[in-house]
Design a protein around this motif. Sequence first.
Motif, mmCIF file in Angstrom:
data_model
loop_
_atom_site.group_PDB
_atom_site.id
_atom_site.type_symbol
_atom_site.label_atom_id
_atom_site.label_comp_id
_atom_site.label_asym_id
_atom_site.label_seq_id
_atom_site.Cartn_x
_atom_site.Cartn_y
_atom_site.Cartn_z
ATOM 1 N N ILE A 79 8.289 14.734 9.664
ATOM 2 C CA ILE A 79 9.152 15.233 9.302
ATOM 3 C C ILE A 79 9.946 16.396 11.224
ATOM 4 C CG2 ILE A 79 10.833 17.141 8.862
ATOM 5 C CD1 ILE A 79 8.013 18.154 6.477
ATOM 6 N N LYS A 80 11.129 14.994 11.008
ATOM 7 C CA LYS A 80 11.535 15.977 13.161
ATOM 8 C C LYS A 80 12.951 16.767 11.897
ATOM 9 C CE LYS A 80 14.271 14.243 16.464
ATOM 10 N NZ LYS A 80 14.235 12.972 17.115
ATOM 11 N N GLY B 43 0.652 -1.579 0.149
ATOM 12 C CA GLY B 43 -0.459 0.588 -0.265
ATOM 13 C C GLY B 43 0.707 1.483 0.310
ATOM 14 N N PHE B 44 0.350 2.371 -0.660
ATOM 15 C CA PHE B 44 0.932 3.789 -0.880
ATOM 16 C C PHE B 44 1.422 4.090 0.574
ATOM 17 C CE2 PHE B 44 0.574 7.844 -2.675
ATOM 18 C CZ PHE B 44 1.646 8.178 -3.065
ATOM 19 N N ASP B 45 2.349 3.649 1.406
ATOM 20 C CA ASP B 45 2.442 4.713 2.887
ATOM 21 C C ASP B 45 3.085 5.353 2.547
ATOM 22 O OD1 ASP B 45 0.874 3.514 4.097
ATOM 23 O OD2 ASP B 45 1.731 1.679 5.105
ATOM 24 N N PRO B 46 2.704 6.573 3.652
ATOM 25 C CA PRO B 46 4.014 7.640 3.897
ATOM 26 C C PRO B 46 4.892 7.406 5.250
ATOM 27 C CG PRO B 46 1.687 8.641 4.886
ATOM 28 C CD PRO B 46 1.903 7.288 4.463
ATOM 29 N N VAL B 47 6.087 8.265 4.717
ATOM 30 C CA VAL B 47 7.448 8.037 5.212
ATOM 31 C C VAL B 47 7.850 9.477 5.611
ATOM 32 C CG1 VAL B 47 8.793 6.771 2.646
ATOM 33 C CG2 VAL B 47 8.753 9.006 3.225
ATOM 34 N N LYS B 48 8.848 8.747 7.323
ATOM 35 C CA LYS B 48 9.259 9.856 7.984
ATOM 36 C C LYS B 48 10.378 9.653 7.588
ATOM 37 C CE LYS B 48 8.422 8.721 12.320
ATOM 38 N NZ LYS B 48 9.053 7.191 13.691
ATOM 39 N N ILE B 49 10.852 11.526 7.896
ATOM 40 C CA ILE B 49 12.317 11.762 7.502
ATOM 41 C C ILE B 49 12.901 12.830 8.325
ATOM 42 C CG2 ILE B 49 11.594 11.863 5.020
ATOM 43 C CD1 ILE B 49 10.470 14.783 4.722
ATOM 44 N N TRP B 50 13.452 12.807 8.362
ATOM 45 C CA TRP B 50 14.330 13.490 9.608
ATOM 46 C C TRP B 50 15.222 14.631 8.132
ATOM 47 C CZ3 TRP B 50 20.161 12.912 10.126
ATOM 48 C CH2 TRP B 50 20.691 13.177 11.802
ATOM 49 N N VAL B 51 15.387 16.261 8.872
ATOM 50 C CA VAL B 51 15.878 16.691 8.663
ATOM 51 C C VAL B 51 17.493 17.063 9.608
ATOM 52 C CG1 VAL B 51 15.821 19.445 7.700
ATOM 53 C CG2 VAL B 51 13.690 17.899 8.418
ATOM 54 N N THR B 52 18.529 17.223 8.657
ATOM 55 C CA THR B 52 19.985 17.015 9.550
ATOM 56 C C THR B 52 20.334 18.883 9.071
ATOM 57 O OG1 THR B 52 22.266 16.559 9.369
ATOM 58 C CG2 THR B 52 20.887 16.049 7.591
ATOM 59 N N THR B 53 21.058 19.117 10.010
ATOM 60 C CA THR B 53 21.918 20.749 9.665
ATOM 61 C C THR B 53 23.749 20.437 10.316
ATOM 62 O OG1 THR B 53 21.598 21.611 11.872
ATOM 63 C CG2 THR B 53 19.916 22.256 10.482
ATOM 64 N N LYS B 54 23.633 19.115 10.147
ATOM 65 C CA LYS B 54 24.808 18.883 10.517
ATOM 66 C C LYS B 54 25.749 18.237 8.808
ATOM 67 C CE LYS B 54 27.888 16.338 13.933
ATOM 68 N NZ LYS B 54 28.410 15.884 14.995
ATOM 69 N N ALA C 127 24.821 10.013 6.466
ATOM 70 C CA ALA C 127 23.466 10.987 7.216
ATOM 71 C C ALA C 127 22.052 9.992 7.376
ATOM 72 C CB ALA C 127 23.038 12.308 6.505
ATOM 73 N N THR C 128 22.737 8.776 6.440
ATOM 74 C CA THR C 128 20.837 8.169 5.827
ATOM 75 C C THR C 128 21.127 7.184 7.425
ATOM 76 O OG1 THR C 128 21.329 8.940 3.832
ATOM 77 C CG2 THR C 128 19.818 7.053 4.086
ATOM 78 N N GLU C 129 22.273 6.664 7.589
ATOM 79 C CA GLU C 129 22.396 6.039 8.523
ATOM 80 C C GLU C 129 21.733 6.697 9.755
ATOM 81 O OE1 GLU C 129 25.987 3.369 8.793
ATOM 82 O OE2 GLU C 129 25.380 2.150 6.642
ATOM 83 N N LEU C 130 22.478 7.519 9.825
ATOM 84 C CA LEU C 130 22.086 8.339 10.990
ATOM 85 C C LEU C 130 20.460 8.335 11.653
ATOM 86 C CD1 LEU C 130 24.660 11.529 11.792
ATOM 87 C CD2 LEU C 130 24.394 8.746 12.568
ATOM 88 N N ALA C 131 20.066 8.939 10.357
ATOM 89 C CA ALA C 131 18.390 8.622 10.286
ATOM 90 C C ALA C 131 17.381 7.490 10.432
ATOM 91 C CB ALA C 131 17.658 9.537 8.495
ATOM 92 N N GLN C 132 17.794 6.711 9.356
ATOM 93 C CA GLN C 132 17.565 5.159 10.011
ATOM 94 C C GLN C 132 17.972 4.312 11.270
ATOM 95 O OE1 GLN C 132 18.860 3.244 6.834
ATOM 96 N NE2 GLN C 132 17.902 3.955 5.080
ATOM 97 N N LYS C 133 18.762 5.012 12.263
ATOM 98 C CA LYS C 133 18.783 5.041 13.263
ATOM 99 C C LYS C 133 18.181 5.065 13.487
ATOM 100 C CE LYS C 133 23.910 3.604 13.622
ATOM 101 N NZ LYS C 133 25.266 4.336 13.374
ATOM 102 N N GLU C 134 17.197 6.435 13.847
ATOM 103 C CA GLU C 134 16.522 7.303 14.706
ATOM 104 C C GLU C 134 15.363 7.112 14.105
ATOM 105 O OE1 GLU C 134 16.655 10.781 16.062
ATOM 106 O OE2 GLU C 134 18.533 10.589 17.056
ATOM 107 N N THR D 183 3.801 15.652 12.220
ATOM 108 C CA THR D 183 2.915 15.299 11.845
ATOM 109 C C THR D 183 2.244 15.706 10.142
ATOM 110 O OG1 THR D 183 2.642 13.774 13.426
ATOM 111 C CG2 THR D 183 0.885 13.095 11.519
ATOM 112 N N ILE D 184 2.133 15.686 9.313
ATOM 113 C CA ILE D 184 1.452 16.100 8.210
ATOM 114 C C ILE D 184 0.452 15.676 8.556
ATOM 115 C CG2 ILE D 184 2.198 16.873 5.605
ATOM 116 C CD1 ILE D 184 4.302 16.949 7.559
ATOM 117 N N GLY D 185 -0.557 16.310 8.016
ATOM 118 C CA GLY D 185 -1.891 16.576 8.032
ATOM 119 C C GLY D 185 -1.985 15.428 9.173
ATOM 120 N N ASP D 186 -3.179 14.336 8.907
ATOM 121 C CA ASP D 186 -3.184 13.381 9.876
ATOM 122 C C ASP D 186 -2.177 11.663 9.485
ATOM 123 O OD1 ASP D 186 -4.191 11.994 8.063
ATOM 124 O OD2 ASP D 186 -6.203 11.899 8.598
ATOM 125 N N GLY D 187 -1.454 12.302 8.601
ATOM 126 C CA GLY D 187 -0.574 11.468 8.683
ATOM 127 C C GLY D 187 -0.232 10.246 7.948
#
Length: 355
Positions: free
Chosen positions: A310-311, A170-181, A205-212, A318-322
């Motif tokens: 988004i973090k 199914g067409f599922d939303p993803v969670k994304i992580w913003v990095t300033t580093k 950075a992608t590995e760090l996001a996934q760890k979170e 949460t975007i809309g109702d997620g």
Amino acid sequence: MKIAITKADTLKKHPDDSNLGFGTYFTDHMFNMDYNPEKGWHNPRIEPYGPMQMDPSTMVLHYGQAIFEGLKAYKTESGEINLFRPKDNLRRFNNSGHILCIPELDEDFVLKALFTLLEIEKGWVPGEPGTSLYIRPTIIATDPYIGLRSSNTYRFFIILSPVGAYYPEGFDPVKIWVTTKYVRAVRGGVGEAKTAGNYAASLYATELAQKEGYTQVMWLDGVELKYVEEVGSMNIFFAIGDELITPELNRSILPGITRDSVIKLAKSWGIRVTERKISIDEIYAAHASGELKEVFGSGTAAVISPVGAIKFDDKVITIGDGSVGPLAARLFNTLMDIQYGKAEDPFEWILPVEK
Ligand SMILES: *Cc1c(COP(=O)(O)O)cnc(C)c1O
């Protein structure tokens, strides 16, 4: 130039269409062509897919002088094979080549070579809904030399990989992580090119996001660390109020063909689409005022990838109702229907593979 064809002696067993995943299986044949300064691009040939022998000093292995493309062939209900905007991929391929000092290809000839390869491999285009044959054209620097300069010789190849539906559950939303580093690309760098090093640079950075517990990184600009550029290896869109916003192409963003298709489709539906700078602060402010309606990524692999959360700086929104928003769903369904020949193609994006 005539394309020499050497057929494989034995053909592989095809994998099960319902369990393809992405990037694991490769077809029986590949296209190869070489470059040297005397002959230019020469010796185009289709050969059995297989390992390439290379000197350990081969330049690409050391300095990353490599470019690639990614596009898909889709099987329609009546069994025809469709390509989606392949000429745009080839134009972008040459643009990436220009940025990496790689000699230009004749785009019409490469399209002909791709058609020839697909004619031989068409039995590999899977038929289950959402599946396709991923096409990976690549150029690598092949001089056996470890001094630093651009190579004199190159290999161009095209490999094919049957891939599964991106959203089997199914067409599922993803969670994304913003990095300033960490940044993906910088102004004046090679962010606009589909070149190997950009992807190596994104891994940490992608590995760090996934760890979170996040699926993808949202990349900010490399100068002020303020303006959104891309998400993972996709372009990004924000529906704020009645405006659909995507970051303007600033030469550190990859000019996605799906991005361009989303812009054209949304405009044709009467939506106000703006290509401009958009800061992470503006996104959070739009969320706080209730104006942020949808966020989604765009790219060949997923077509549309809705973002549910988004973090940034320890603040999660949460975007809309997620769940998936109506615009993301409409774009996803329309683009898929065009690709699989189920809907009208008002922009003439489809190129059927000629017999
Ligand atoms: C390939 C790619 C995209 C998406 O481009 P499409 O042509 O839509 O597939 C976006 N960002 C990056 C970094 C990419 O490599």
